[in-house]
Write a protein that holds these residues in place. Structure first.
Motif, PDB file in Angstrom:
ATOM      1  N   MET A  81       0.687  -0.877  -0.149  1.00 32.19           N
ATOM      2  CA  MET A  81      -0.289   0.124  -0.029  1.00 32.19           C
ATOM      3  C   MET A  81       1.356   1.176  -0.015  1.00 32.19           C
ATOM      4  SD  MET A  81      -2.986   1.213   2.683  1.00 32.19           S
ATOM      5  CE  MET A  81      -3.920  -0.355   2.515  1.00 32.19           C
ATOM      6  N   SER A  82       0.247   2.170  -0.752  1.00 29.76           N
ATOM      7  CA  SER A  82       2.022   3.099  -0.599  1.00 29.76           C
ATOM      8  C   SER A  82       0.874   4.043   0.467  1.00 29.76           C
ATOM      9  CB  SER A  82       0.622   4.286  -2.312  1.00 29.76           C
ATOM     10  OG  SER A  82      -0.530   5.223  -1.886  1.00 29.76           O
ATOM     11  N   LEU A  83       2.428   5.433   0.816  1.00 32.86           N
ATOM     12  CA  LEU A  83       2.313   5.850   2.166  1.00 32.86           C
ATOM     13  C   LEU A  83       0.314   6.759   2.040  1.00 32.86           C
ATOM     14  CD1 LEU A  83       5.358   7.863   2.000  1.00 32.86           C
ATOM     15  CD2 LEU A  83       4.029   6.254   3.869  1.00 32.86           C
ATOM     16  N   GLY A  84       0.162   7.723   0.661  1.00 40.27           N
ATOM     17  CA  GLY A  84      -1.425   7.832   0.702  1.00 40.27           C
ATOM     18  C   GLY A  84      -2.212   7.296   1.595  1.00 40.27           C
ATOM     19  N   GLY A  85      -2.299   5.410   0.547  1.00 38.56           N
ATOM     20  CA  GLY A  85      -3.289   4.819   0.764  1.00 38.56           C
ATOM     21  C   GLY A  85      -3.285   4.195   2.796  1.00 38.56           C
ATOM     22  N   VAL A  86      -2.114   4.633   3.029  1.00 38.10           N
ATOM     23  CA  VAL A  86      -2.325   4.652   4.057  1.00 38.10           C
ATOM     24  C   VAL A  86      -2.338   5.730   5.093  1.00 38.10           C
ATOM     25  CG1 VAL A  86      -0.661   4.025   6.324  1.00 38.10           C
ATOM     26  CG2 VAL A  86      -0.137   2.687   3.944  1.00 38.10           C
ATOM     27  N   LEU A 146      -7.295  20.672  10.420  1.00 37.86           N
ATOM     28  CA  LEU A 146      -6.276  19.838  10.098  1.00 37.86           C
ATOM     29  C   LEU A 146      -5.965  19.441   8.888  1.00 37.86           C
ATOM     30  CD1 LEU A 146      -7.322  17.117  13.200  1.00 37.86           C
ATOM     31  CD2 LEU A 146      -6.217  19.746  13.169  1.00 37.86           C
ATOM     32  N   THR A 147      -4.588  19.438   8.467  1.00 36.57           N
ATOM     33  CA  THR A 147      -3.817  19.041   6.675  1.00 36.57           C
ATOM     34  C   THR A 147      -3.157  18.046   7.374  1.00 36.57           C
ATOM     35  OG1 THR A 147      -4.777  21.103   6.250  1.00 36.57           O
ATOM     36  CG2 THR A 147      -3.425  19.998   4.821  1.00 36.57           C
ATOM     37  N   PHE A 148      -3.496  17.069   6.510  1.00 37.12           N
ATOM     38  CA  PHE A 148      -2.814  15.749   6.793  1.00 37.12           C
ATOM     39  C   PHE A 148      -1.795  15.426   5.153  1.00 37.12           C
ATOM     40  CE2 PHE A 148      -6.625  15.528   9.722  1.00 37.12           C
ATOM     41  CZ  PHE A 148      -6.179  14.587  10.523  1.00 37.12           C
ATOM     42  N   SER A 149      -1.289  15.572   5.200  1.00 37.64           N
ATOM     43  CA  SER A 149      -0.086  15.245   4.592  1.00 37.64           C
ATOM     44  C   SER A 149      -0.176  13.488   4.195  1.00 37.64           C
ATOM     45  CB  SER A 149       1.577  14.957   4.490  1.00 37.64           C
ATOM     46  OG  SER A 149       2.034  14.334   5.473  1.00 37.64           O
ATOM     47  N   GLU A 150       0.013  12.730   3.086  1.00 35.47           N
ATOM     48  CA  GLU A 150       0.132  11.957   2.506  1.00 35.47           C
ATOM     49  C   GLU A 150       1.071  10.300   2.844  1.00 35.47           C
ATOM     50  OE1 GLU A 150      -1.153  10.137  -0.384  1.00 35.47           O
ATOM     51  OE2 GLU A 150      -1.748  12.329  -0.263  1.00 35.47           O
ATOM     52  N   ASP A 151       2.078  11.543   4.342  1.00 32.35           N
ATOM     53  CA  ASP A 151       3.069  10.889   5.572  1.00 32.35           C
ATOM     54  C   ASP A 151       2.493  10.424   6.485  1.00 32.35           C
ATOM     55  OD1 ASP A 151       5.218  10.681   2.733  1.00 32.35           O
ATOM     56  OD2 ASP A 151       6.115  12.477   3.956  1.00 32.35           O
ATOM     57  N   TYR A 152       1.615  11.076   6.730  1.00 33.70           N
ATOM     58  CA  TYR A 152       0.068  10.785   7.993  1.00 33.70           C
ATOM     59  C   TYR A 152       0.312   8.676   8.443  1.00 33.70           C
ATOM     60  CZ  TYR A 152      -3.509  11.054  11.286  1.00 33.70           C
ATOM     61  OH  TYR A 152      -3.692   9.841  12.991  1.00 33.70           O
ATOM     62  N   ASN A 184      10.010  16.690  18.531  1.00 33.25           N
ATOM     63  CA  ASN A 184       9.778  16.597  19.902  1.00 33.25           C
ATOM     64  C   ASN A 184       9.006  15.885  20.644  1.00 33.25           C
ATOM     65  OD1 ASN A 184       9.911  17.724  22.083  1.00 33.25           O
ATOM     66  ND2 ASN A 184       8.331  19.760  21.731  1.00 33.25           N
ATOM     67  N   GLY A 185       6.727  15.665  19.871  1.00 32.36           N
ATOM     68  CA  GLY A 185       6.126  15.061  20.107  1.00 32.36           C
ATOM     69  C   GLY A 185       5.425  14.324  19.400  1.00 32.36           C
ATOM     70  N   TRP A 186       5.542  14.145  18.531  1.00 27.68           N
ATOM     71  CA  TRP A 186       4.561  13.779  17.515  1.00 27.68           C
ATOM     72  C   TRP A 186       4.617  11.683  17.992  1.00 27.68           C
ATOM     73  CZ3 TRP A 186      -0.125  13.576  15.800  1.00 27.68           C
ATOM     74  CH2 TRP A 186       0.320  12.950  14.652  1.00 27.68           C
ATOM     75  N   HIS A 187       4.141  11.659  17.934  1.00 27.44           N
ATOM     76  CA  HIS A 187       3.921   9.377  17.393  1.00 27.44           C
ATOM     77  C   HIS A 187       2.604  10.078  16.810  1.00 27.44           C
ATOM     78  CE1 HIS A 187       4.261   5.433  18.297  1.00 27.44           C
ATOM     79  NE2 HIS A 187       4.904   5.978  18.615  1.00 27.44           N
ATOM     80  N   PRO A 188       3.167   8.435  15.514  1.00 30.60           N
ATOM     81  CA  PRO A 188       1.996   7.922  14.974  1.00 30.60           C
ATOM     82  C   PRO A 188       1.048   7.511  15.483  1.00 30.60           C
ATOM     83  CG  PRO A 188       4.498   7.364  13.661  1.00 30.60           C
ATOM     84  CD  PRO A 188       4.451   8.021  15.812  1.00 30.60           C
ATOM     85  N   SER A 189       0.859   7.392  16.696  1.00 31.30           N
ATOM     86  CA  SER A 189      -0.070   5.973  17.365  1.00 31.30           C
ATOM     87  C   SER A 189      -1.357   7.897  17.741  1.00 31.30           C
ATOM     88  CB  SER A 189       0.446   5.499  19.212  1.00 31.30           C
ATOM     89  OG  SER A 189       0.548   6.556  19.411  1.00 31.30           O
ATOM     90  N   ILE A 190      -0.607   9.079  17.947  1.00 35.77           N
ATOM     91  CA  ILE A 190      -1.633   9.729  18.535  1.00 35.77           C
ATOM     92  C   ILE A 190      -3.321   9.909  17.349  1.00 35.77           C
ATOM     93  CG2 ILE A 190      -1.831  12.730  18.415  1.00 35.77           C
ATOM     94  CD1 ILE A 190       0.564  12.192  19.541  1.00 35.77           C
ATOM     95  N   THR A 191      -3.867  10.629  18.250  1.00 34.43           N
ATOM     96  CA  THR A 191      -4.998   9.911  16.946  1.00 34.43           C
ATOM     97  C   THR A 191      -5.834  11.697  16.751  1.00 34.43           C
ATOM     98  OG1 THR A 191      -6.677   9.715  19.011  1.00 34.43           O
ATOM     99  CG2 THR A 191      -6.128   7.800  18.027  1.00 34.43           C
ATOM    100  N   VAL A 192      -6.734  11.766  15.944  1.00 34.49           N
ATOM    101  CA  VAL A 192      -7.568  13.153  15.635  1.00 34.49           C
ATOM    102  C   VAL A 192      -7.808  14.074  16.851  1.00 34.49           C
ATOM    103  CG1 VAL A 192      -9.450  14.365  14.412  1.00 34.49           C
ATOM    104  CG2 VAL A 192      -8.080  12.894  13.073  1.00 34.49           C
ATOM    105  N   ARG A 193      -8.795  12.599  17.669  1.00 32.41           N
ATOM    106  CA  ARG A 193      -8.697  13.401  19.064  1.00 32.41           C
ATOM    107  C   ARG A 193      -8.664  13.768  20.195  1.00 32.41           C
ATOM    108  NH1 ARG A 193     -13.814   9.845  22.341  1.00 32.41           N
ATOM    109  NH2 ARG A 193     -13.307  10.948  24.227  1.00 32.41           N
ATOM    110  N   GLN A 194      -6.991  13.202  20.255  1.00 30.63           N
ATOM    111  CA  GLN A 194      -6.298  13.532  21.178  1.00 30.63           C
ATOM    112  C   GLN A 194      -5.345  13.921  20.721  1.00 30.63           C
ATOM    113  OE1 GLN A 194      -3.892   9.163  20.467  1.00 30.63           O
ATOM    114  NE2 GLN A 194      -3.699   9.220  22.672  1.00 30.63           N
ATOM    115  N   ILE A 195      -4.927  14.815  19.764  1.00 25.61           N
ATOM    116  CA  ILE A 195      -5.553  16.455  19.150  1.00 25.61           C
ATOM    117  C   ILE A 195      -6.146  17.560  19.209  1.00 25.61           C
ATOM    118  CG2 ILE A 195      -4.772  17.554  16.873  1.00 25.61           C
ATOM    119  CD1 ILE A 195      -3.198  15.421  14.901  1.00 25.61           C
TER     120      ILE A 195
END
Length: 161
Positions: free
Chosen positions: A1-6, A64-70, A103-114
């Motif tokens: 799956m491509s990054l954008g697909g993820v 909130l603007t997400f990149s293909e790398d999200y 500093n503090g970003w982690h891929p497990s952080i959700t929209v709700r947590q943000i």
């Protein structure tokens, strides 16, 4: 799956989870493209001012603007231009540790947590990392005027979306 697909797959899951259960007063929904399709990469949100604070009564719009790398890369979070807060740049971009790639970003952080983190930041600014000089100075040197600016802003954003 491509990054954008993820990214899109993760955002579709987050949307589904949000629709089932989200904090009272919060709004988070993907934008609608001009052709009527849902754009999962841009979310229009509103954060309610917490009860018992100077922010109470406001519903503050944030995009909130997400990149293909999200989710490897944090989204860009922006209030309207010139939003008044010590940790919001004049452009509206939010300065918050969990949104910092270094500093503090982690891929497990959700929209709700943000969104909950930004709500907490409203009433508890990080004075060690100011983004807006005028708001920072007022907070420290003239708390009465700072409070009045926040109360005025809460009135201005009574119904944002």
């Amino acid at each position: 799956m491509s990054l954008g697909g993820v990214a899109r797959s993760r955002l579709a899951e987050e949307r589904k989870a949000w629709r089932k259960d989200h904090p009272h007063g919060f709004v988070a929904r993907p934008a609608t493209s001009p052709d009527g399709t849902v754009n999962l990469m841009v979310w229009n949100c509103c954060i309610p001012g917490r009860q018992g604070t100077d922010w109470e009564g406001g519903s503050f719009p944030i995009v909130l603007t997400f990149s293909e790398d999200y989710p490897s890369r944090a989204p860009i979070c922006k209030f309207p231009k010139d939003f008044f807060h010590p940790n919001v740049f004049d452009s509206g971009m939010v300065c918050l540790s969990i949104l910092s790639q270094d500093n503090g970003w982690h891929p497990s952080i959700t929209v709700r947590q943000i969104l909950m983190g930004v709500q907490d930041l409203l009433d508890h600014p990080n004075l060690a990392d100011p983004a807006q000089g005028a708001a920072h100075r007022l907070f420290i040197h003239n708390p009465i005027e700072y409070k009045q600016r926040i109360l005025n802003q809460a009135q201005l954003y009574k119904s944002a979306i």
